[in-house]
Design a protein around this motif. Structure first.
Motif, PDB file in Angstrom:
ATOM      1  N   THR A  89       4.468  22.439 120.379  1.00 12.87           N
ATOM      2  CA  THR A  89       5.480  21.590 121.034  1.00 12.87           C
ATOM      3  C   THR A  89       5.014  20.168 121.312  1.00 12.87           C
ATOM      4  OG1 THR A  89       4.840  22.371 123.238  1.00 12.87           O
ATOM      5  CG2 THR A  89       6.628  23.555 122.123  1.00 12.87           C
ATOM      6  N   VAL A  90       3.705  19.947 121.440  1.00 11.17           N
ATOM      7  CA  VAL A  90       3.220  18.614 121.793  1.00 11.17           C
ATOM      8  C   VAL A  90       2.303  18.023 120.724  1.00 11.17           C
ATOM      9  CG1 VAL A  90       1.957  17.241 123.516  1.00 11.17           C
ATOM     10  CG2 VAL A  90       3.376  19.145 124.263  1.00 11.17           C
ATOM     11  N   VAL A  91       1.236  18.722 120.380  1.00 13.49           N
ATOM     12  CA  VAL A  91       0.204  18.164 119.511  1.00 13.49           C
ATOM     13  C   VAL A  91       0.727  17.877 118.107  1.00 13.49           C
ATOM     14  CG1 VAL A  91      -2.082  18.508 118.514  1.00 13.49           C
ATOM     15  CG2 VAL A  91      -1.619  19.265 120.852  1.00 13.49           C
ATOM     16  N   ASN A  92       1.456  18.804 117.514  1.00 14.06           N
ATOM     17  CA  ASN A  92       1.964  18.600 116.151  1.00 14.06           C
ATOM     18  C   ASN A  92       2.948  17.446 116.046  1.00 14.06           C
ATOM     19  OD1 ASN A  92       0.487  20.441 114.668  1.00 14.06           O
ATOM     20  ND2 ASN A  92       1.927  22.099 115.039  1.00 14.06           N
ATOM     21  N   LYS A  93       3.450  16.969 117.185  1.00 11.10           N
ATOM     22  CA  LYS A  93       4.404  15.857 117.189  1.00 11.10           C
ATOM     23  C   LYS A  93       3.748  14.532 117.558  1.00 11.10           C
ATOM     24  CE  LYS A  93       8.116  18.984 118.290  1.00 11.10           C
ATOM     25  NZ  LYS A  93       9.091  19.439 119.258  1.00 11.10           N
ATOM     26  N   ASN A  94       2.431  14.540 117.749  1.00 11.34           N
ATOM     27  CA  ASN A  94       1.737  13.324 118.168  1.00 11.34           C
ATOM     28  C   ASN A  94       0.482  13.161 117.317  1.00 11.34           C
ATOM     29  OD1 ASN A  94      -0.239  11.707 119.725  1.00 11.34           O
ATOM     30  ND2 ASN A  94       1.397  11.644 121.247  1.00 11.34           N
ATOM     31  N   MET A  95       0.487  12.214 116.409  1.00  7.33           N
ATOM     32  CA  MET A  95      -0.622  12.035 115.470  1.00  7.33           C
ATOM     33  C   MET A  95      -1.950  11.780 116.188  1.00  7.33           C
ATOM     34  SD  MET A  95      -1.728  12.160 112.434  1.00  7.33           S
ATOM     35  CE  MET A  95      -0.314  12.152 111.392  1.00  7.33           C
ATOM     36  N   PHE A  96      -1.932  10.999 117.254  1.00  6.94           N
ATOM     37  CA  PHE A  96      -3.161  10.722 117.996  1.00  6.94           C
ATOM     38  C   PHE A  96      -3.783  12.023 118.501  1.00  6.94           C
ATOM     39  CE2 PHE A  96      -5.211   9.880 122.129  1.00  6.94           C
ATOM     40  CZ  PHE A  96      -6.259   9.081 121.702  1.00  6.94           C
ATOM     41  N   LEU A  97      -2.973  12.860 119.155  1.00  6.92           N
ATOM     42  CA  LEU A  97      -3.484  14.137 119.665  1.00  6.92           C
ATOM     43  C   LEU A  97      -3.939  15.038 118.526  1.00  6.92           C
ATOM     44  CD1 LEU A  97      -0.904  14.863 122.489  1.00  6.92           C
ATOM     45  CD2 LEU A  97      -3.313  14.273 122.773  1.00  6.92           C
ATOM     46  N   PHE A  98      -3.185  15.057 117.447  1.00  5.82           N
ATOM     47  CA  PHE A  98      -3.537  15.888 116.300  1.00  5.82           C
ATOM     48  C   PHE A  98      -4.907  15.498 115.749  1.00  5.82           C
ATOM     49  CE2 PHE A  98      -3.511  16.977 111.787  1.00  5.82           C
ATOM     50  CZ  PHE A  98      -3.217  18.324 111.864  1.00  5.82           C
TER      51      PHE A  98
END
Length: 125
Positions: A89-98
């Motif tokens: 829900t969060v990481v896959n939608k945010n390249m920085f976090l990924f």
């Protein structure tokens, strides 16, 4: 010792766990990489202050001594399901976090009732 203290070690850092805090220091056998890992986490945490989605997922850093020591809150354990949910829900939608996180249970914990990343420089090495 009260039984609450513990020492864990990763590839680059040793982590001393007290009742309330996690203290990360570079391992002697990987001193430079451990120092860079600590410096990277401090940098990422400071940069995250402008982005609530990122800030809420990174475990806070209370103190750093130029990357030689990082002090964070000690977190509670999380389940695989909790990590999977955050990842989807969060990481896959945010390249920085990924780019800075790895979907490994040991890299996450629960702080103030929410799932947070406690090791967030993994993919840089």
């Amino acid at each position: 010792r009260s039984g609450k203290e513990m020492i864990t070690k990763g590839t680059m850092r040793r982590v001393f766990l007290t009742k309330n805090y996690a203290i990360k220091i570079p391992r002697l056998r990987n001193l430079l990489r451990g120092w860079i890992a600590n410096k990277s986490e401090v940098h990422y945490y400071k940069e995250s202050q402008c982005n609530p989605a990122v800030k809420d997922l990174l475990c806070p850093i209370f103190f750093s001594l130029s990357g030689w020591i990082i002090i964070q809150p000690r977190v509670k354990s999380v389940t695989e399901e909790e990590v999977s949910e955050i990842w989807d829900t969060v990481v896959n939608k945010n390249m920085f976090l990924f780019l800075i996180l790895e979907p490994v249970l040991a890299n996450f914990g629960k702080y103030n009732g929410r799932v947070v990343a406690i090791d967030y420089n993994v993919r840089c090495f």
